[in-house]
Design a protein around this motif. Structure first.
Motif, mmCIF file in Angstrom:
data_model
loop_
_atom_site.group_PDB
_atom_site.id
_atom_site.type_symbol
_atom_site.label_atom_id
_atom_site.label_comp_id
_atom_site.label_asym_id
_atom_site.label_seq_id
_atom_site.Cartn_x
_atom_site.Cartn_y
_atom_site.Cartn_z
ATOM 1 N N GLY A 27 -8.013 -3.838 -6.570
ATOM 2 C CA GLY A 27 -7.852 -3.729 -5.132
ATOM 3 C C GLY A 27 -6.419 -3.707 -4.639
ATOM 4 O O GLY A 27 -6.147 -4.112 -3.509
ATOM 5 N N ILE A 28 -5.491 -3.207 -5.437
ATOM 6 C CA ILE A 28 -4.088 -3.240 -5.020
ATOM 7 C C ILE A 28 -3.707 -1.964 -4.269
ATOM 8 O O ILE A 28 -4.260 -0.893 -4.491
ATOM 9 C CB ILE A 28 -3.128 -3.475 -6.203
ATOM 10 C CG1 ILE A 28 -3.032 -2.247 -7.109
ATOM 11 C CG2 ILE A 28 -3.525 -4.707 -6.994
ATOM 12 C CD1 ILE A 28 -1.856 -2.315 -8.057
ATOM 13 N N MET A 29 -2.727 -2.126 -3.375
ATOM 14 C CA MET A 29 -2.181 -1.006 -2.612
ATOM 15 C C MET A 29 -0.706 -0.792 -2.937
ATOM 16 O O MET A 29 -0.097 0.166 -2.465
ATOM 17 C CB MET A 29 -2.317 -1.296 -1.113
ATOM 18 C CG MET A 29 -3.735 -1.281 -0.602
ATOM 19 S SD MET A 29 -4.357 0.393 -0.401
ATOM 20 C CE MET A 29 -3.315 0.958 0.942
ATOM 21 N N GLN A 30 -0.130 -1.654 -3.719
ATOM 22 C CA GLN A 30 1.314 -1.680 -3.917
ATOM 23 C C GLN A 30 1.877 -0.366 -4.445
ATOM 24 O O GLN A 30 1.319 0.258 -5.341
ATOM 25 C CB GLN A 30 1.680 -2.804 -4.891
ATOM 26 C CG GLN A 30 3.172 -2.918 -5.160
ATOM 27 C CD GLN A 30 3.495 -4.098 -6.046
ATOM 28 O OE1 GLN A 30 2.699 -5.022 -6.188
ATOM 29 N NE2 GLN A 30 4.661 -4.089 -6.664
ATOM 30 N N LYS A 31 2.998 0.021 -3.876
ATOM 31 C CA LYS A 31 3.766 1.151 -4.371
ATOM 32 C C LYS A 31 4.777 0.635 -5.391
ATOM 33 O O LYS A 31 5.463 -0.351 -5.142
ATOM 34 C CB LYS A 31 4.491 1.836 -3.208
ATOM 35 C CG LYS A 31 5.403 2.969 -3.632
ATOM 36 C CD LYS A 31 6.094 3.586 -2.411
ATOM 37 C CE LYS A 31 7.043 4.698 -2.812
ATOM 38 N NZ LYS A 31 7.700 5.317 -1.624
ATOM 39 N N GLU A 36 2.248 5.666 -6.277
ATOM 40 C CA GLU A 36 1.868 5.187 -4.955
ATOM 41 C C GLU A 36 0.431 5.597 -4.662
ATOM 42 O O GLU A 36 -0.114 6.519 -5.277
ATOM 43 C CB GLU A 36 2.807 5.740 -3.893
ATOM 44 C CG GLU A 36 2.799 7.250 -3.794
ATOM 45 C CD GLU A 36 3.804 7.769 -2.793
ATOM 46 O OE1 GLU A 36 4.436 6.948 -2.110
ATOM 47 O OE2 GLU A 36 3.957 9.005 -2.688
ATOM 48 N N SER A 37 -0.158 4.930 -3.692
ATOM 49 C CA SER A 37 -1.547 5.195 -3.307
ATOM 50 C C SER A 37 -1.676 6.557 -2.625
ATOM 51 O O SER A 37 -0.734 7.074 -2.027
ATOM 52 C CB SER A 37 -2.034 4.097 -2.356
ATOM 53 O OG SER A 37 -3.309 4.383 -1.851
ATOM 54 N N ILE A 38 -2.857 7.157 -2.749
ATOM 55 C CA ILE A 38 -3.202 8.375 -2.022
ATOM 56 C C ILE A 38 -4.267 8.023 -0.988
ATOM 57 O O ILE A 38 -5.274 7.387 -1.311
ATOM 58 C CB ILE A 38 -3.741 9.457 -2.978
ATOM 59 C CG1 ILE A 38 -2.648 9.887 -3.968
ATOM 60 C CG2 ILE A 38 -4.252 10.661 -2.199
ATOM 61 C CD1 ILE A 38 -3.129 10.900 -4.989
ATOM 62 N N ASN A 39 -4.032 8.404 0.269
ATOM 63 C CA ASN A 39 -4.994 8.160 1.357
ATOM 64 C C ASN A 39 -5.339 6.682 1.502
ATOM 65 O O ASN A 39 -6.472 6.327 1.857
ATOM 66 C CB ASN A 39 -6.273 8.976 1.135
ATOM 67 C CG ASN A 39 -6.014 10.467 1.150
ATOM 68 O OD1 ASN A 39 -5.157 10.947 1.870
ATOM 69 N ND2 ASN A 39 -6.766 11.198 0.331
ATOM 70 N N GLU A 81 -9.575 2.526 -13.262
ATOM 71 C CA GLU A 81 -11.006 2.204 -13.118
ATOM 72 C C GLU A 81 -11.589 2.820 -11.849
ATOM 73 O O GLU A 81 -12.705 3.323 -11.852
ATOM 74 C CB GLU A 81 -11.207 0.687 -13.092
ATOM 75 C CG GLU A 81 -11.194 0.035 -14.446
ATOM 76 C CD GLU A 81 -11.794 -1.348 -14.397
ATOM 77 O OE1 GLU A 81 -12.932 -1.510 -14.875
ATOM 78 O OE2 GLU A 81 -11.132 -2.274 -13.886
ATOM 79 N N SER A 82 -10.805 2.757 -10.770
ATOM 80 C CA SER A 82 -11.224 3.412 -9.528
ATOM 81 C C SER A 82 -10.014 3.577 -8.634
ATOM 82 O O SER A 82 -9.033 2.842 -8.740
ATOM 83 C CB SER A 82 -12.318 2.601 -8.812
ATOM 84 O OG SER A 82 -11.796 1.389 -8.312
ATOM 85 N N GLY A 83 -10.092 4.573 -7.745
ATOM 86 C CA GLY A 83 -8.987 4.850 -6.842
ATOM 87 C C GLY A 83 -8.194 6.062 -7.269
ATOM 88 O O GLY A 83 -8.436 6.651 -8.332
ATOM 89 N N GLN A 84 -7.247 6.438 -6.438
ATOM 90 C CA GLN A 84 -6.362 7.561 -6.717
ATOM 91 C C GLN A 84 -4.915 7.129 -6.541
ATOM 92 O O GLN A 84 -4.605 6.310 -5.666
ATOM 93 C CB GLN A 84 -6.639 8.740 -5.780
ATOM 94 C CG GLN A 84 -7.867 9.562 -6.121
ATOM 95 C CD GLN A 84 -7.902 10.845 -5.316
ATOM 96 O OE1 GLN A 84 -7.796 10.831 -4.090
ATOM 97 N NE2 GLN A 84 -8.043 11.968 -6.001
ATOM 98 N N ARG A 85 -4.039 7.677 -7.387
ATOM 99 C CA ARG A 85 -2.605 7.393 -7.275
ATOM 100 C C ARG A 85 -1.828 8.676 -7.504
ATOM 101 O O ARG A 85 -2.263 9.564 -8.250
ATOM 102 C CB ARG A 85 -2.155 6.363 -8.316
ATOM 103 C CG ARG A 85 -2.835 5.033 -8.236
ATOM 104 C CD ARG A 85 -2.375 4.209 -7.051
ATOM 105 N NE ARG A 85 -1.174 3.449 -7.331
ATOM 106 C CZ ARG A 85 -0.655 2.525 -6.507
ATOM 107 N NH1 ARG A 85 -1.230 2.281 -5.358
ATOM 108 N NH2 ARG A 85 0.437 1.883 -6.825
ATOM 109 N N ARG A 86 -0.682 8.745 -6.880
ATOM 110 C CA ARG A 86 0.257 9.833 -7.144
ATOM 111 C C ARG A 86 1.325 9.288 -8.080
ATOM 112 O O ARG A 86 2.025 8.341 -7.751
ATOM 113 C CB ARG A 86 0.884 10.351 -5.854
ATOM 114 C CG ARG A 86 1.851 11.513 -6.056
ATOM 115 C CD ARG A 86 2.306 12.098 -4.740
ATOM 116 N NE ARG A 86 1.223 12.818 -4.085
ATOM 117 C CZ ARG A 86 0.549 12.368 -3.035
ATOM 118 N NH1 ARG A 86 0.826 11.175 -2.536
ATOM 119 N NH2 ARG A 86 -0.419 13.070 -2.493
#
Length: 274
Positions: free
Chosen positions: A23-27, A74-77, A42-47
């Motif tokens: 559940g992290i958002m950190q860049k 970094e996070s996407i959306n 595991e889940s999510g998207q990153r650039r």
């Protein structure tokens, strides 16, 4: 919003670290590690930016960072990230590679990303055994077979075309930083060591190392700080010994690079010693 969970285990059998971020958002800024990182989403998207190339990562993708590979993400959306990784020192990787291949060398992963890799499930199984602090035959067997398959499928020889004379000058600068990291270091000092003007140094250093001299210095300081924290040294003392202005400055950089506070990272090794 989901609460962040950050868990780290050091496996004494395999002598490797296992990270799990939920559940992290950190860049994470452009930096490098002195060890191999093998992880998966595991889940999510990153650039991801790695060695000046851009990638979009998603669920099931495996990530490879060789030692000193510069990278940022970094996070996407605004998607949260669930991520697992193994951190393997060059010493352990060299030992394991020799046992697997019969040759003593450090493998080089050709690409930082393997999209939707079937090896992600094996990596998950091994990682979960480490998280659950399971010891024994099955864990070691899984580790060796995983590394064997990753070496066979994802590594290759990389041709080095950089002029040797310039590389030597930059190597001298790197060595100076690695020795004097706890001191005040000025760009003028590094330019003199490299026999270049300041702009030429910045351009050549960034091209060869994939990271600026200042970011290299901060990464070396964080790497040295980790070693002291692993020995149980207090964060305040670590900050002073590794050249940071104060403990707050040190803590901010440590969280930015590692994703944990210095105290959280130190506690991993204190708990393992109990």
């Amino acid at each position: 919003m989901r609460q962040e969970v950050r868990t780290v285990r050091f496996d004494h059998d395999l002598q490797i670290e296992a990270y799990r971020f939920e559940g992290i958002m950190q860049k994470f800024p452009n930096h490098f590690h002195e060890y191999y990182v093998i992880g998966f989403i595991e889940s999510g998207q990153r650039r991801l930016s790695c060695k000046n190339k851009e990638y979009v990562l998603g669920t099931g993708d495996i990530i490879f960072f060789n030692p000193l590979d510069n990278h940022a993400c970094e996070s996407i959306n605004n998607e949260t990230l669930d991520y697992r990784s193994l951190n393997i020192s060059p010493e352990i990787m060299r030992k394991v590679t020799k046992e697997i291949t019969g040759q003593e060398y450090l493998p080089s992963f050709a690409s930082p990303v393997a999209y939707r890799s079937e090896k992600a499930q094996i990596l998950y199984n091994l990682h979960q055994m480490i998280m659950d602090e399971i010891s024994g035959f099955n864990k070691e067997e899984t580790f060796y077979f995983l590394i064997k398959q990753l070496i066979e499928e994802y590594t290759e020889a990389i041709e080095d075309t950089e002029p040797r004379a310039i590389k030597l000058e930059i190597e001298n600068v790197c060595q100076y930083i690695e020795v004097h990291y706890a001191e005040h270091i000025a760009l003028d000092d590094l330019a003199k060591i490299a026999n270049m003007n300041k702009y030429s140094l910045l351009r050549s250093f960034t091209r060869i190392c994939g990271i600026t001299p200042y970011r290299y210095l901060q990464t070396v300081r964080i790497s040295e700080a980790k070693k002291r924290l692993e020995q149980g040294v207090k964060p305040l003392d670590v900050a002073i010994e590794t050249g940071f202005v104060d403990q707050s400055h040190f803590s901010n950089f440590f969280v930015e690079f590692i994703g944990l506070t210095p105290g959280q990272y130190r506690d991993i090794f204190i708990d393992n010693d109990k």
